[in-house]
Design a protein around this motif. Structure first.
Motif, PDB file in Angstrom:
ATOM      1  N   GLU A 133       0.739  -1.075  -0.068  1.00 22.27           N
ATOM      2  CA  GLU A 133      -0.115   0.066   0.027  1.00 22.27           C
ATOM      3  C   GLU A 133       0.861   1.355  -0.074  1.00 22.27           C
ATOM      4  OE1 GLU A 133      -3.983  -1.829   2.202  1.00 22.27           O
ATOM      5  OE2 GLU A 133      -2.322  -1.095   3.430  1.00 22.27           O
ATOM      6  N   HIS A 136       1.869   1.616  -3.686  1.00 17.74           N
ATOM      7  CA  HIS A 136       1.013   1.964  -4.337  1.00 17.74           C
ATOM      8  C   HIS A 136       0.467   3.435  -4.350  1.00 17.74           C
ATOM      9  CE1 HIS A 136      -3.675   2.131  -5.352  1.00 17.74           C
ATOM     10  NE2 HIS A 136      -3.084   1.562  -6.308  1.00 17.74           N
ATOM     11  N   PHE A 251      -3.420  -2.111  -8.708  1.00 15.97           N
ATOM     12  CA  PHE A 251      -2.657  -2.001  -7.650  1.00 15.97           C
ATOM     13  C   PHE A 251      -1.449  -3.193  -7.578  1.00 15.97           C
ATOM     14  CE2 PHE A 251      -1.645  -3.898  -3.180  1.00 15.97           C
ATOM     15  CZ  PHE A 251      -1.636  -2.827  -2.586  1.00 15.97           C
ATOM     16  N   ARG A 254       1.141  -1.546  -9.852  1.00 13.67           N
ATOM     17  CA  ARG A 254       1.981  -0.520  -9.435  1.00 13.67           C
ATOM     18  C   ARG A 254       2.977  -1.059  -8.292  1.00 13.67           C
ATOM     19  NH1 ARG A 254      -0.400   4.579 -10.099  1.00 13.67           N
ATOM     20  NH2 ARG A 254      -2.817   4.723 -10.822  1.00 13.67           N
ATOM     21  N   VAL A 255       2.486  -1.975  -7.415  1.00 12.77           N
ATOM     22  CA  VAL A 255       3.488  -2.620  -6.434  1.00 12.77           C
ATOM     23  C   VAL A 255       4.630  -3.166  -7.112  1.00 12.77           C
ATOM     24  CG1 VAL A 255       3.630  -4.239  -4.720  1.00 12.77           C
ATOM     25  CG2 VAL A 255       1.470  -3.001  -4.850  1.00 12.77           C
TER      26      VAL A 255
END
Length: 323
Positions: A133, A136, A251, A254-255
């Motif tokens: 997170e 992200h 997600f 992006r991670v």
């Protein structure tokens, strides 16, 4: 570990492969203390992004003031427009420092002995999810910042105005919040094309430097494992189909890109070298298999914010994939 699904449908030699439950992972008792600490930071991340997305800037007011240097009302109007924006920019900068501390706490947990980084990520999925997170958020923040030149224009005007002290008859209470030292730090932060990524990169490098007894491989293996797991989940329909939302796929992408960039900055040889523990060809292919409008920014991030892409040691076929 009932919610951990091994990806056994294909043989993936040398690369860690297990299912990370980014949607539903909950902290165990052993993770709870660090999870609570990091959660107190992450719960503010959406409001930070919303604030950045809504940031309009004071371009017109600044232009009017510069074009009419003798019209005091326009000088006041520009100043009064810029000051609240500078406070917003300080809030974003302050959040980057909180995020840095949160990342270091997660790295401590996910790299410490006796478990390997792979075992940590597998067993401490709630912390792995928080790490994801943070990455992200970072890529989303930097994408918004890169598209908003008003940020640097506003802050440059603020600094010029303060230094000339031409508004000494106005209320300069703002200097109590953004003094010269703070302004210098903020200036360096916003001068970066991707300031949050730079913050995480520096934090990870500092973590390695400060923890001399911890092998570098513990940190880089944590990053390469996360990248590999994301890649496998994205390219394996049996598991990507378990995502309850298309947002989870984005997600995951992006991670994957975030950990590749971090790895590239922290590992002496980078992510693109043949000796890299990240399957860069596979990761790039996964991105290119997605709709172009969803991954253009991520491919650009790999091209422009990594450190070693243009090294001579980078295989030509990798460079060809990122023209």
């Amino acid at each position: 570990m009932g919610n951990l699904l091994k990806v056994l449908t294909r043989e993936i030699e040398n690369y860690p492969h297990f299912f990370l439950d980014f949607e539903n992972a909950q902290p165990t008792d052993g993770e709870r203390e660090v999870w609570n600490q990091v959660n107190s930071v992450l719960q503010d991340s959406e409001s930070i992004l919303a604030g950045l997305q809504a940031y309009k800037g004071a371009g017109q007011e600044i232009r009017d003031a510069i074009q009419n240097p003798n019209v005091l009302s326009l000088q006041e109007q520009a100043w009064n427009s810029v000051c609240p924006l500078v406070i917003k920019l300080k809030n974003f900068y302050d959040f980057s420092n909180r995020l840095e501390d949160a990342l270091k706490s997660l790295l401590e947990s996910l790299t410490c002995a006796p478990l390997t980084p792979t075992q940590h990520l597998e067993r401490e999925q709630a912390l792995a999810k928080q790490f994801a997170e943070i990455l992200h958020f970072t890529l989303r923040f930097d994408e918004l910042k890169m598209r908003n030149p008003a940020i640097q224009n506003d802050f440059s005007y603020y600094r010029r105005t303060i230094s000339r002290n031409r508004l000494n008859n106005m209320n300069l209470d703002i200097e109590n919040e953004v003094n010269n030292e703070m302004a210098n730090k903020m200036s360096l932060f916003y001068a970066e094309a991707t300031p949050m990524l730079k913050t995480l990169s520096n934090a990870t490098t500092n973590f390695v430097t400060e923890n001399k007894t911890l092998p570098l491989d513990n940190t880089t293996d944590c990053l390469s494992t996360m990248a590999s797991v994301c890649k496998v989940m994205l390219e394996t329909p049996e598991y990507s189909s378990r995502f309850s939302s298309e947002d989870t796929r984005l997600f995951c992408m992006r991670v994957m890109v975030g950990v590749i960039i971090l790895y590239d900055h922290v590992h002496p040889n980078g992510a693109f070298n043949k000796s890299s523990k990240i399957d860069m060809k596979g990761c790039i292919k996964v991105l290119k298999d997605q709709p172009a409008e969803k991954v253009g920014g991520l491919l650009d991030a790999l091209k422009f914010t990594t450190k070693h892409l243009n090294d001579e040691s980078t295989p030509k076929n990798i460079r060809t994939m990122l023209p």
